[in-house]
Write a protein that holds these residues in place. Structure first.
Motif, PDB file in Angstrom:
ATOM      1  N   GLY A 124      18.216 -54.734   4.010  1.00 11.13           N
ATOM      2  CA  GLY A 124      18.864 -54.867   2.719  1.00 11.13           C
ATOM      3  C   GLY A 124      18.257 -56.012   1.941  1.00 11.13           C
ATOM      4  N   PRO A 125      18.705 -56.250   0.737  1.00  3.97           N
ATOM      5  CA  PRO A 125      19.758 -55.483   0.055  1.00  3.97           C
ATOM      6  C   PRO A 125      19.229 -54.144  -0.477  1.00  3.97           C
ATOM      7  N   PHE A 126      20.150 -53.214  -0.648  1.00  6.07           N
ATOM      8  CA  PHE A 126      19.846 -51.883  -1.170  1.00  6.07           C
ATOM      9  C   PHE A 126      20.689 -51.619  -2.409  1.00  6.07           C
ATOM     10  N   SER A 127      20.294 -50.626  -3.176  1.00  4.91           N
ATOM     11  CA  SER A 127      21.040 -50.280  -4.388  1.00  4.91           C
ATOM     12  C   SER A 127      22.210 -49.351  -4.091  1.00  4.91           C
ATOM     13  N   ALA A 128      22.317 -48.873  -2.852  1.00  3.85           N
ATOM     14  CA  ALA A 128      23.432 -48.013  -2.432  1.00  3.85           C
ATOM     15  C   ALA A 128      23.821 -48.402  -1.005  1.00  3.85           C
ATOM     16  N   ASP A 129      25.041 -48.067  -0.608  1.00  2.00           N
ATOM     17  CA  ASP A 129      25.493 -48.335   0.755  1.00  2.00           C
ATOM     18  C   ASP A 129      24.566 -47.658   1.765  1.00  2.00           C
ATOM     19  N   GLN A 130      24.335 -48.326   2.906  1.00  2.00           N
ATOM     20  CA  GLN A 130      23.473 -47.788   3.965  1.00  2.00           C
ATOM     21  C   GLN A 130      24.131 -48.018   5.320  1.00  2.00           C
TER      22      GLN A 130
END
Length: 170
Positions: free
Chosen positions: A50-56
């Motif tokens: 992460g960080p990501f733009s959507a939950d993972q």
């Protein structure tokens, strides 16, 4: 002599029955064992997820133990092998001023617990959740990394996901 032979044959048959029952009970007991403990990675240098733009789903890749093979390296999900009461714990951590550490403990796409750590008063963020809950066979337990969060780990194993069967209910 015939009576003694008959007696010993009968006694031997009873011993075999008890032995078979005992073996079956032992096999069932062994089959009910379920425990896993995993860490984010085992890298000699810190590696972040992460960080990501959507939950993972957090993919824990270092296995300490996977008794019963319930945890999957392919998808980061623990699939409950047997109904019962389980202890679950998640620890999240990020150092070095990275985006804050956070995670969500999930069971079957349902939120069980939010694990935020956003104090911003030091260079590290960490938090732990420990819970005990009734789970059913084939329930799916996993940790979500929410959008914008990150976790980092190395051989010190600061990010862990652990679960084990306390007792079976079926």
């Amino acid at each position: 002599m015939q009576r003694m032979s008959k007696f010993f044959d009968h006694a031997y048959g009873k011993v075999e029955e008890v032995l078979t029952e005992t073996k079956t009970m032992l096999d069932n007991k062994r089959a009910s064992r379920s425990a896993f403990s995993v860490a984010l990675n085992n890298s000699p240098r810190p590696v972040c997820f992460g960080p990501f733009s959507a939950d993972q789903v957090i993919m824990y890749t270092h296995i300490f133990i996977n008794l019963g093979s319930g945890y999957s390296l392919q998808n980061g999900i623990f699939t409950v092998p047997r109904s019962g009461v389980y202890s679950l714990s998640v620890t999240i951590y990020t150092p070095f001023g990275n985006p804050h550490a956070c995670g969500n403990l999930m069971v079957n796409e349902k939120l069980v617990s939010v694990i935020p750590e956003q104090n911003g008063q030091d260079a590290e963020d960490s938090a732990t959740i420990v819970t005990t809950m009734q789970l059913l066979a084939n329930d799916r337990v996993f940790v979500i990394l929410p959008r914008g969060c990150a976790v980092c780990d190395d051989t010190k194993h600061h990010n862990t996901f652990t679960g084990f069967l306390l007792y079976a209910t079926k």
